[in-house]
Design an enzyme around this catalytic site. Structure first.
Site, short mmCIF file in Angstrom:
data_model
loop_
_atom_site.label_atom_id
_atom_site.label_comp_id
_atom_site.label_asym_id
_atom_site.label_seq_id
_atom_site.Cartn_x
_atom_site.Cartn_y
_atom_site.Cartn_z
N LYS A 112 -16.62 -7.73 -0.64
CA LYS A 112 -18.01 -8.18 -0.80
C LYS A 112 -18.98 -7.02 -0.66
O LYS A 112 -19.96 -6.93 -1.39
CB LYS A 112 -18.36 -9.25 0.24
N LYS A 192 -8.35 -14.89 -12.00
CA LYS A 192 -8.43 -16.22 -11.39
C LYS A 192 -9.49 -17.06 -12.11
O LYS A 192 -10.56 -16.53 -12.45
CB LYS A 192 -8.80 -15.96 -9.93
N LYS A 195 -15.96 -19.85 -12.11
CA LYS A 195 -17.19 -20.10 -12.83
C LYS A 195 -17.90 -18.78 -13.16
O LYS A 195 -18.32 -18.56 -14.28
CB LYS A 195 -18.08 -20.98 -11.96
P1 AMP Z 1 -14.44 -21.50 -4.63
O1 AMP Z 1 -14.98 -22.30 -5.77
O2 AMP Z 1 -13.96 -20.14 -5.02
O3 AMP Z 1 -15.31 -21.51 -3.41
O4 AMP Z 1 -13.11 -22.24 -4.19
C1 AMP Z 1 -13.06 -23.56 -3.68
C2 AMP Z 1 -11.60 -23.93 -3.47
O5 AMP Z 1 -10.91 -23.95 -4.72
C3 AMP Z 1 -10.85 -22.91 -2.59
O6 AMP Z 1 -9.95 -23.61 -1.73
C4 AMP Z 1 -10.09 -22.05 -3.56
O7 AMP Z 1 -8.90 -21.54 -3.02
C5 AMP Z 1 -9.82 -23.04 -4.71
N1 AMP Z 1 -9.83 -22.32 -6.00
C6 AMP Z 1 -10.90 -21.83 -6.65
N2 AMP Z 1 -10.54 -21.23 -7.80
C7 AMP Z 1 -9.18 -21.32 -7.86
C8 AMP Z 1 -8.20 -20.89 -8.79
N3 AMP Z 1 -8.52 -20.24 -9.90
N4 AMP Z 1 -6.91 -21.17 -8.52
C9 AMP Z 1 -6.57 -21.84 -7.41
N5 AMP Z 1 -7.44 -22.28 -6.49
C10 AMP Z 1 -8.73 -22.04 -6.70
#
Ligand code: AMP
Ligand code: TRP
Length: 324
Positions: A112, A192, A195
């Site tokens: 970060k 990964k 968004k």
């Molecule tokens: P975030 O939107 O990055 O805050 O993620 C919210 C939740 O979704 C977290 O538990 C992440 O580990 C999971 N997550 C987000 N993107 C992915 C992805 N591409 N693959 C697997 N898990 C994801």
């Protein structure tokens, strides 16, 4: 008594397939076996001050997806982090038992700091302390998360252990519970699904929009003509088929290798399967979207139930630390 689960996710608005497969599905499945608490962590979102104006809308959109996916307010506590202000007090108290060196070593902090060198704020360093406070405020034992969160969980265990050593046994050391799909790659096949990277498929898209998104995906770069045999093992669409269409995966691989189907056919199959899988979710979401008051009520009720537990833990912590 059932063991307690806690997990949190930042309010990123409409959820995508990566969120669904990597987190939400897992949250839903744990609801019967555990006593579950799921939190939209709006304070954590403030560590990068990109879009605070959109926070309320993002929380609303995210809750629509969570509820439509099967999170059930009768079974689980669903709430917004800042609605339970006890967490901020616990954060401050835990910050006193957390050596700064532990925080500066956390890999996500270093990343970060590189990403936002103009805004390396105090909150960013303390991010894992707030996350620990989230979890231990409810004395949760099990924390479903993606792989990226493992360093944070390790720190949460260390902070809990240190508090217990200093002030007497208070918190269980929380265990991470990895999801079955810890990392879903996006439509670019490289990074990964996320968004911010623009490589995602939102759950709330229409079937037509979903098909259009899938059509933009990168496939096997070695397959230039429809009649060329494909190489599913290096194809991004094939990987996505594996997540969403596992039963037909072998047959799709075979038909790709023998050029019986081309990439467009394969993408059509994938889009159809995504649409079929998400249809019930989308129907429930459309109904929920007409009831904004219901969403507000669910979150209010969740915060009230969470606060009862939070107040009890906080008072125990204050007593042990000599504040009362
Ligand atoms: P975030 O939107 O990055 O805050 O993620 C919210 C939740 O979704 C977290 O538990 C992440 O580990 C999971 N997550 C987000 N993107 C992915 C992805 N591409 N693959 C697997 N898990 C994801
Ligand atoms: N740091 C987590 C993420 O970025 C979100 C989070 C905050 C969390 N508090 C939590 C996850 C407590 C699990 C438990 O995804």
């Amino acid at each position: 008594m059932k063991r307690r689960v806690f997990s949190g996710a930042r309010p990123t608005g409409r959820q995508h397939l990566g969120n669904y497969l990597g987190a939400i599905q897992n949250y839903v499945n744990l609801q019967d076996e555990y006593d579950c608490i799921y939190c939209i962590v709006d304070i954590h979102a403030l560590t990068s001050l990109e879009d605070t104006g959109g926070l309320q809308k993002n929380i609303h959109e995210m809750m629509l997806d969570w509820l439509a996916a099967g999170l059930d307010p009768q079974k689980s506590i669903l709430f917004v982090q800042s609605h339970v202000p006890e967490v901020m007090q616990l954060h401050t108290l835990l910050s006193m038992v957390t050596p700064l060196g532990w925080l500066l070593r956390v890999p996500t902090f270093k990343e970060k700091a590189k990403l936002q060198p103009q805004n390396i704020n105090y909150g960013l360093v303390g991010y894992p302390v707030l996350m620990t406070a989230d979890i231990v405020l409810y004395k949760a034992e099990v924390v479903p998360v993606g792989e990226d969160q493992l360093p944070h969980l390790e720190l949460a265990r260390e902070i809990a252990r240190r508090f217990n050593n200093l002030f007497g046994n208070t918190f269980p050391e929380p265990e991470a519970k990895l999801t079955s799909f810890p990392l879903i790659l996006g439509l670019d096949g490289k990074e990964k699904m996320s968004k911010q990277l623009g490589n995602d498929i939102e759950l709330a898209l229409s079937p037509q929009e979903t098909t259009e998104r899938v059509m933009t995906a990168v496939t096997d770069p070695a397959r230039r003509y429809r009649t060329d045999p494909g190489h599913p093992e290096i194809c991004n669409i094939y990987r996505l088929q594996g997540y969403i269409n596992p039963l037909e995966l072998d047959s799709i691989g075979e038909r790709c290798r023998s050029a019986d189907i081309g990439c467009v056919d394969c993408k059509m199959l994938l889009a159809q399967k995504i649409n079929a899988t998400l249809e019930p979710l989308r129907e429930r979401r459309a109904v929920l979207a007409t009831k904004p008051q219901y969403i507000t009520d669910v979150l209010l009720d969740g915060a009230q139930r969470a606060r009862v537990i939070a107040a009890e833990t906080l008072s125990e912590v204050k007593q042990k630390m000599g504040l009362i």
